[in-house]
Motif scaffolding. Sequence first.
Motif, PDB file in Angstrom:
ATOM      1  N   THR A 151       0.849  -1.179   0.000  1.00 54.19           N
ATOM      2  CA  THR A 151       0.000   0.000   0.000  1.00 54.19           C
ATOM      3  C   THR A 151       0.887   1.232   0.000  1.00 54.19           C
ATOM      4  OG1 THR A 151      -1.628   1.288   1.270  1.00 54.19           O
ATOM      5  CG2 THR A 151      -0.177  -0.157   2.516  1.00 54.19           C
ATOM      6  N   SER A 152       0.381   2.324  -0.543  1.00 49.98           N
ATOM      7  CA  SER A 152       1.182   3.548  -0.644  1.00 49.98           C
ATOM      8  C   SER A 152       1.337   4.251   0.695  1.00 49.98           C
ATOM      9  CB  SER A 152       0.544   4.509  -1.654  1.00 49.98           C
ATOM     10  OG  SER A 152      -0.790   4.830  -1.263  1.00 49.98           O
ATOM     11  N   ALA A 162      10.483  -2.324  -2.923  1.00 49.18           N
ATOM     12  CA  ALA A 162      10.269  -2.561  -1.498  1.00 49.18           C
ATOM     13  C   ALA A 162       9.191  -3.618  -1.274  1.00 49.18           C
ATOM     14  CB  ALA A 162       9.894  -1.254  -0.801  1.00 49.18           C
ATOM     15  N   GLU A 163       8.113  -3.540  -2.046  1.00 46.57           N
ATOM     16  CA  GLU A 163       7.047  -4.540  -1.917  1.00 46.57           C
ATOM     17  C   GLU A 163       7.526  -5.914  -2.359  1.00 46.57           C
ATOM     18  OE1 GLU A 163       3.546  -3.271  -3.948  1.00 46.57           O
ATOM     19  OE2 GLU A 163       3.324  -1.447  -2.752  1.00 46.57           O
ATOM     20  N   GLU A 164       8.380  -5.953  -3.379  1.00 49.71           N
ATOM     21  CA  GLU A 164       8.921  -7.241  -3.817  1.00 49.71           C
ATOM     22  C   GLU A 164       9.772  -7.878  -2.723  1.00 49.71           C
ATOM     23  OE1 GLU A 164      11.376  -9.214  -7.571  1.00 49.71           O
ATOM     24  OE2 GLU A 164      11.283  -7.027  -7.352  1.00 49.71           O
ATOM     25  N   ALA A 165      10.569  -7.052  -2.045  1.00 50.56           N
ATOM     26  CA  ALA A 165      11.397  -7.580  -0.954  1.00 50.56           C
ATOM     27  C   ALA A 165      10.515  -8.123   0.165  1.00 50.56           C
ATOM     28  CB  ALA A 165      12.310  -6.479  -0.417  1.00 50.56           C
ATOM     29  N   THR A 166       9.437  -7.433   0.473  1.00 56.48           N
ATOM     30  CA  THR A 166       8.511  -7.921   1.502  1.00 56.48           C
ATOM     31  C   THR A 166       7.853  -9.224   1.064  1.00 56.48           C
ATOM     32  OG1 THR A 166       8.064  -5.666   2.254  1.00 56.48           O
ATOM     33  CG2 THR A 166       6.459  -7.350   2.848  1.00 56.48           C
ATOM     34  N   SER A 167       7.493  -9.310  -0.217  1.00 59.39           N
ATOM     35  CA  SER A 167       6.894 -10.547  -0.735  1.00 59.39           C
ATOM     36  C   SER A 167       7.829 -11.724  -0.539  1.00 59.39           C
ATOM     37  CB  SER A 167       6.557 -10.383  -2.226  1.00 59.39           C
ATOM     38  OG  SER A 167       5.518  -9.454  -2.423  1.00 59.39           O
ATOM     39  N   CYS A 224      -7.443 -16.572  -8.966  1.00 56.12           N
ATOM     40  CA  CYS A 224      -7.196 -16.963  -7.578  1.00 56.12           C
ATOM     41  C   CYS A 224      -8.468 -17.478  -6.917  1.00 56.12           C
ATOM     42  CB  CYS A 224      -6.671 -15.762  -6.778  1.00 56.12           C
ATOM     43  SG  CYS A 224      -4.980 -15.277  -7.198  1.00 56.12           S
ATOM     44  N   ALA A 225      -8.272 -18.266  -5.860  1.00 59.14           N
ATOM     45  CA  ALA A 225      -9.397 -18.728  -5.050  1.00 59.14           C
ATOM     46  C   ALA A 225      -9.897 -17.631  -4.129  1.00 59.14           C
ATOM     47  CB  ALA A 225      -8.975 -19.937  -4.224  1.00 59.14           C
ATOM     48  N   GLY A 226      -9.104 -16.602  -3.929  1.00 52.47           N
ATOM     49  CA  GLY A 226      -9.504 -15.484  -3.092  1.00 52.47           C
ATOM     50  C   GLY A 226      -8.332 -14.552  -2.873  1.00 52.47           C
ATOM     51  N   VAL A 227      -8.613 -13.446  -2.187  1.00 51.72           N
ATOM     52  CA  VAL A 227      -7.605 -12.419  -1.925  1.00 51.72           C
ATOM     53  C   VAL A 227      -7.785 -11.928  -0.499  1.00 51.72           C
ATOM     54  CG1 VAL A 227      -6.747 -10.125  -2.565  1.00 51.72           C
ATOM     55  CG2 VAL A 227      -7.547 -11.688  -4.351  1.00 51.72           C
ATOM     56  N   ILE A 228      -6.681 -11.745   0.201  1.00 50.80           N
ATOM     57  CA  ILE A 228      -6.681 -11.094   1.509  1.00 50.80           C
ATOM     58  C   ILE A 228      -5.714  -9.932   1.402  1.00 50.80           C
ATOM     59  CG2 ILE A 228      -6.249 -11.346   3.981  1.00 50.80           C
ATOM     60  CD1 ILE A 228      -6.741 -14.364   3.660  1.00 50.80           C
ATOM     61  N   GLY A 229      -6.183  -8.726   1.694  1.00 49.63           N
ATOM     62  CA  GLY A 229      -5.314  -7.587   1.484  1.00 49.63           C
ATOM     63  C   GLY A 229      -5.699  -6.366   2.275  1.00 49.63           C
ATOM     64  N   VAL A 230      -4.756  -5.445   2.361  1.00 52.88           N
ATOM     65  CA  VAL A 230      -5.001  -4.155   3.003  1.00 52.88           C
ATOM     66  C   VAL A 230      -5.801  -3.260   2.062  1.00 52.88           C
ATOM     67  CG1 VAL A 230      -2.938  -4.277   4.451  1.00 52.88           C
ATOM     68  CG2 VAL A 230      -2.760  -3.302   2.145  1.00 52.88           C
ATOM     69  N   ASP A 231      -6.222  -2.120   2.574  1.00 51.85           N
ATOM     70  CA  ASP A 231      -6.976  -1.146   1.784  1.00 51.85           C
ATOM     71  C   ASP A 231      -6.066  -0.585   0.698  1.00 51.85           C
ATOM     72  OD1 ASP A 231      -8.570   0.901   0.813  1.00 51.85           O
ATOM     73  OD2 ASP A 231      -8.285   2.197   2.557  1.00 51.85           O
ATOM     74  N   SER A 232      -6.228  -1.091  -0.532  1.00 52.53           N
ATOM     75  CA  SER A 232      -5.359  -0.700  -1.646  1.00 52.53           C
ATOM     76  C   SER A 232      -6.094  -0.928  -2.955  1.00 52.53           C
ATOM     77  CB  SER A 232      -4.066  -1.534  -1.640  1.00 52.53           C
ATOM     78  OG  SER A 232      -4.354  -2.888  -1.919  1.00 52.53           O
ATOM     79  N   GLY A 233      -5.517  -0.418  -4.036  1.00 44.54           N
ATOM     80  CA  GLY A 233      -6.131  -0.595  -5.348  1.00 44.54           C
ATOM     81  C   GLY A 233      -6.318  -2.048  -5.719  1.00 44.54           C
TER      82      GLY A 233
END
Length: 346
Positions: free
Chosen positions: A201-202, A235-240, A268-277
Amino acid sequence: MRILIVKLSSLGDVVHAMPAVQDIRHAHPEAEIDWVVERGFAPLVRRCDGVHRVIECELRRWRKTPLAPATRAAWTAFKRELQAQAYDAVIDLQGLTKSALVAWLARLTPSGRRFGLANQTEGSSFEAPARWVAHVAVSLPPHIHAVARSRQLCARVLGYLPPSSSSFGLLAQVNQAQSAIHSEASGDAAPLGQVALVHGTSRADKQWPLAHWQALGQRLNEAGYGVVLPHGSAAEEATSHEIASNLPNATVWPRLGLDALTDALAACAGVIGVDSGLSHMAVALDLPHVQIYNFDTAWRTGPTGPAGKAVASGQRRQCSVFAHPAPSLDAVWQVWLGISVVRQPV
């Protein structure tokens, strides 16, 4: 009837405007709908069912070097494309100076009119030129969901009642995505399919703790799901990679454009995520989805029910979960168990 939608950015805001297009198509099947959007989001708008022509701009980039020859040439080409068609209605769904400028530049038919917002709504940006440029400025309730904001504006402008249910009309090519992206993951090790963990997320204050993501991935693997990790920056890739490092069945996706990302998420069977695009894209694709909020703003941007109201845990398969400073791992997991059963094999 020819209609121009002006919604330039950002990713989540563009997704939230899509149901308004579907409402217009339902009320006025003969309408020809064009959309002006920032170039980076144009591939997604081209996937919105019913959009006839996508007009790309790069206002974000152009304003950095407004006098450069390349900028002036690109601006001239943009105006030429924008004004190639006259419109019966130009609807500014953004309510900013930059979107008002685009609406003002658009060419109208003899009876055409420009429409926009007359006021700011809670949590959204608004600038006075959006009201000044419009022939008709529409006042909306200050406490309104982002999806309903666009739907109600278009309905008031074009003279219809929004349907009780909403559809985003976001189209995907699932078979292509499965072969191109999901082939890296082991199907035998993930009998229930892949779950995308959208951690990026930004805004740092919207992030969920890294330890929670790692533990969530472990629970998903143990339950029979594979984990896939999209990213949009170094940065997001490193976290992934850090999340995936101790998981037996986790795949870090390559950097994907919006076209490929739409298709990959849809598979995907589903998504779990933060408030993001990306999380809002999951809702638009009608995937089982848990949206994680550190702030009580799901009423404005979270998954909505049939009446356009935000949906909380236990009400359907796309739900938000909120706590401050962040929802617990157990809270998110329990919501996931409640919604994922809809898609699990019998």
